[in-house]
Design an enzyme around this catalytic site. Structure first.
Site, PDB file in Angstrom:
ATOM      1  N   SER A 198       0.826  -1.190   0.000  1.00 11.01           N
ATOM      2  CA  SER A 198       0.000   0.000   0.000  1.00 11.01           C
ATOM      3  C   SER A 198       0.871   1.254   0.000  1.00 11.01           C
ATOM      4  O   SER A 198       1.702   1.441  -0.893  1.00 11.01           O
ATOM      5  CB  SER A 198      -0.954  -0.060   1.199  1.00 11.01           C
ATOM      6  OG  SER A 198      -2.099   0.705   0.985  1.00 11.01           O
ATOM      7  N   ASP A 216      -8.499  -5.552  -6.468  1.00  7.84           N
ATOM      8  CA  ASP A 216      -8.201  -4.452  -5.551  1.00  7.84           C
ATOM      9  C   ASP A 216      -9.021  -3.234  -5.952  1.00  7.84           C
ATOM     10  O   ASP A 216      -8.739  -2.581  -6.958  1.00  7.84           O
ATOM     11  CB  ASP A 216      -6.705  -4.131  -5.593  1.00  7.84           C
ATOM     12  CG  ASP A 216      -6.266  -3.226  -4.436  1.00  7.84           C
ATOM     13  OD1 ASP A 216      -7.124  -2.510  -3.883  1.00  7.84           O
ATOM     14  OD2 ASP A 216      -5.066  -3.248  -4.099  1.00  7.84           O
ATOM     15  N   HIS A 262      -7.062  -5.877  -1.779  1.00  9.36           N
ATOM     16  CA  HIS A 262      -5.942  -5.143  -1.185  1.00  9.36           C
ATOM     17  C   HIS A 262      -5.321  -6.006  -0.089  1.00  9.36           C
ATOM     18  O   HIS A 262      -5.421  -5.704   1.106  1.00  9.36           O
ATOM     19  CB  HIS A 262      -6.474  -3.816  -0.630  1.00  9.36           C
ATOM     20  CG  HIS A 262      -5.436  -2.754  -0.465  1.00  9.36           C
ATOM     21  ND1 HIS A 262      -4.706  -2.244  -1.512  1.00  9.36           N
ATOM     22  CD2 HIS A 262      -5.011  -2.086   0.636  1.00  9.36           C
ATOM     23  CE1 HIS A 262      -3.889  -1.311  -1.068  1.00  9.36           C
ATOM     24  NE2 HIS A 262      -4.046  -1.211   0.243  1.00  9.36           N
TER      25      HIS A 262
END
Length: 635
Positions: A200, A312, A343
């Site tokens: 991330s 995602d 994610h």
């Protein structure tokens, strides 16, 4: 129940440090500038004492990044093998993050923890537990404006990137660091080779720093990471949420230990983020690592092991697919995993295979060990639940663009375009689940193919050419590619992952850091449809508009007996809707078509039109809620 991974290695991996260079040890292909290590089956083995490792904090000197006239001090917490101190130099595994004292890292939301003297005694994640015993140092960097570093966050801009770059320069002997007393500290234990990793925001920092071309950064492993912040906050002019850059920058600075008034910076971001137009401005060019005003993919020297979830809906796949495509032009070594999850870190989906592969990658890139990983297929894609395909390139070489023409009767097929039009009535109240339902709906358009005769593999980025007329001052379209057909699929609920009631341990431990993590499994369930790709486009001004809507990249197998659908509507919960009135949107079918990258028979659709069926089992998910969006990159 806990399973200790070290115990599974067997006694053959346990070698006394004094015997590391013995002739009877496995061959070590590392050069003299690397530490003495034991290699078995192509990977370094855990032979250094983690409990007795050196733990220290260095504050690295960086330029004034927040405009207050003071140079920044960037905190870097370090764990490294004590046995090698003063006798050998070691490479570095680095995770730079804004989350170490805010939302935490990993599935468990772990934070850094310090003893009474301020020495780090617990690092989040497994990187230090696993790699320090194998002869690596682990460095966890607090990005400027967060945790114990000075400065202010600027959502992927110069301050974020340059603060982390400074630490790599210190490790390479080109910057100054200080201990807690303010005395200069050198990284004389480092061999100058750094590999950055992170999920991330952390992986995004790895992309950004690589795009500076900094010396000493040898490889990056960006997981679910951003390559252009515009492509995270926007989609072809469509805005995800207002003042998001300022919000996220403030959120990740929570619990920091250096009181700083960053209100001026946050106000500036809110005033310059371009929410009103959705345009790609200088603000976003600064935060573009592919071809921006400050950073460029052409600067990348580090090898790249890219990992992304094909479902995602937070950091959408455009950030991975375009980064991968642009990196091809640089000539750097590349490797990529694409999973069926959202994610999610591969440590929480393919744990055993992932850790082994990562071990081999770092050994190859940072230790110089020839374990053959660079001679294996570069790309691994999960095209269905636990069904993996390997290839040399991506999208796969056999994928060709199929142009499907949209017909007035609601079908789409190869062949001649329809000369008519099709319309829907815009409204701000159409949910995605309603839009993809087969029930009659005046607020969206739906075209479907015939039934697939053969299995098809969609590999790449679908696009939709549109020619549309509307009467709103600012309009928009939302486009979805849908697979209709009953099968087991990975759900988007919880990003497709679910925690189990067990733990497994990956690395050595201490009394304060046990290296044990919750086991995770894929959330697979039967459903009768799945949204494969989404895209949006802002339409400024009333009247006629022509353009191409780019959907999210995907790589997925569509079984025989299914049908593909294309849905166009004005509203779903993915972006802010500038037009919520009941305005008609009319499409010229002669100029509107789906361009689909497909591997398989180009004429592989049989006759047949879908019937209304239960579509409540939408498992790849409706998009994140507003609350999810505000959480942004937080884990």
């Amino acid at each position: 129940m806990k399973t200790n991974f070290l115990a599974l290695l067997g006694s053959a991996a346990v070698v006394a440090p004094l015997a590391l260079g013995a002739a009877g040890s496995p061959a070590n292909a590392a050069t003299d500038e690397n530490p003495p290590v034991v290699v078995k089956d192509g990977t370094t083995q855990p032979v250094y004492d983690y409990a007795g490792a050196i733990r220290e904090t260095v504050w690295v000197d960086a330029p004034d990044l927040d405009g207050d006239g003071q140079r920044e001090r960037v905190a870097a917490d370090i764990v490294r093998p004590k046995e090698l101190d003063g006798s050998a130099k070691v490479p570095v595994v680095m995770d730079a993050s804004p989350y170490y004292l805010s939302s935490g890292r990993g599935n468990e939301g772990e934070h850094k923890e310090y003893d009474a003297n301020g020495v780090v005694e617990k690092m989040p994640l497994y990187y230090d537990n696993y790699f320090v015993p194998r002869g690596y140092a682990f460095v966890a960097v607090d990005m400027a404006g967060t945790a114990r570093s000075t400065g202010c966050v600027d959502e992927g801009g110069v301050s974020d990137v340059e603060s982390v770059k400074a630490v790599i320069e210190w490790l390479n002997g080109n910057a100054t660091g200080y201990d807690a007393d303010g005395d200069p500290v050198s990284a004389d234990w480092s061999n100058g080779k750094t590999g950055m990793i992170g999920k991330s925001y952390d992986g995004t920092l790895a992309n950004g720093v690589a795009a500076t071309g900094v010396e000493g950064l040898k490889t990056i492993v960006p997981i679910s990471a951003i390559s252009s912040w515009y492509d995270y906050n926007r989609w072809q002019g469509a805005v995800k949420s207002n003042n998001y850059a300022g919000y996220l920058s403030s959120a990740v600075a929570a619990n920091r230990t250096v009181p700083t008034d960053c209100s001026a910076k946050l106000n500036w971001m809110n005033a310059n983020d371009g929410d009103e137009s959705g345009a790609y401005t200088d603000f976003w060019a600064e935060r573009d690592y592919r071809s921006g005003s400050h950073y460029d993919v052409g600067n990348v020297k580090a090898s790249v092991f890219l990992v992304h979830g094909l479902q995602d809906n937070n950091v959408k796949t455009m950030n991975a697919s375009k980064w991968w495509e642009d990196l091809e032009q640089t000539g750097v070594k590349r490797k990529m995993w694409l999973t069926r999850l959202g994610h999610v870190d591969p440590f929480d989906s393919e744990r055993a295979l992932w850790v082994k592969t990562l071990n081999r990658w770092f050994d190859s890139e940072l230790m110089g060990i020839d374990n053959g990983i660079d001679r294996e297929p570069a790309v691994s894609v999960e095209v269905g639940p636990d069904r993996w395909e390997q290839s040399k390139v991506w999208p796969i070489a056999s994928a060709r663009t199929m142009q499907l023409r949209l017909q007035g009767d609601g079908t789409m097929a190869l062949g001649k375009a329809d000369s008519g039009t099709a319309s829907y009535i815009n409204t701000g109240r159409v949910s995605e689940s309603s839009a993809v339902s087969l029930a009659d709906n005046p607020n969206r358009l739906l075209w479907t193919t015939g039934t697939t005769k053969h299995e098809l593999r969609i590999s790449g980025t679908p696009t939709v050419d549109i020619a549309v007329n509307h009467s709103a001052p600012v309009g928009q379209v939302s486009v979805m590619l849908v697979d209709y057909g009953t099968m087991d699929r990975v759900s988007a609920s919880g990003d497709g992952a679910m925690n189990l009631g067990t733990e497994s341990c990956w690395g050595a431990e201490t009394a304060t850091d046990d290296a044990c993590y919750i086991d995770v499994a894929k959330r697979v369930q039967t459903s009768n449809l799945q949204v494969l790709a989404r895209g949006w486009m802002r339409l400024d001004g009333a009247g006629d508009h022509k353009g191409t809507v780019e959907l999210a990249a995907n790589d997925v197998v569509v079984p025989a007996g299914h049908q593909l659908g294309l849905v166009i509507t004005g509203s779903n919960n993915g972006v802010i809707m500038p037009d919520t009135a009941r305005n008609p949107y009319t499409f010229d079918l002669a100029q509107t078509k789906l361009n689909l990258p497909v591997s398989g028979p180009m004429s592989g659709f049989g006759p047949g039109k879908l019937k209304v069926q239960d579509t409540e089992n939408l498992v790849d998910g409706t998009l994140p809620t507003v609350r999810d969006l505000l959480r942004g990159l937080e884990d």
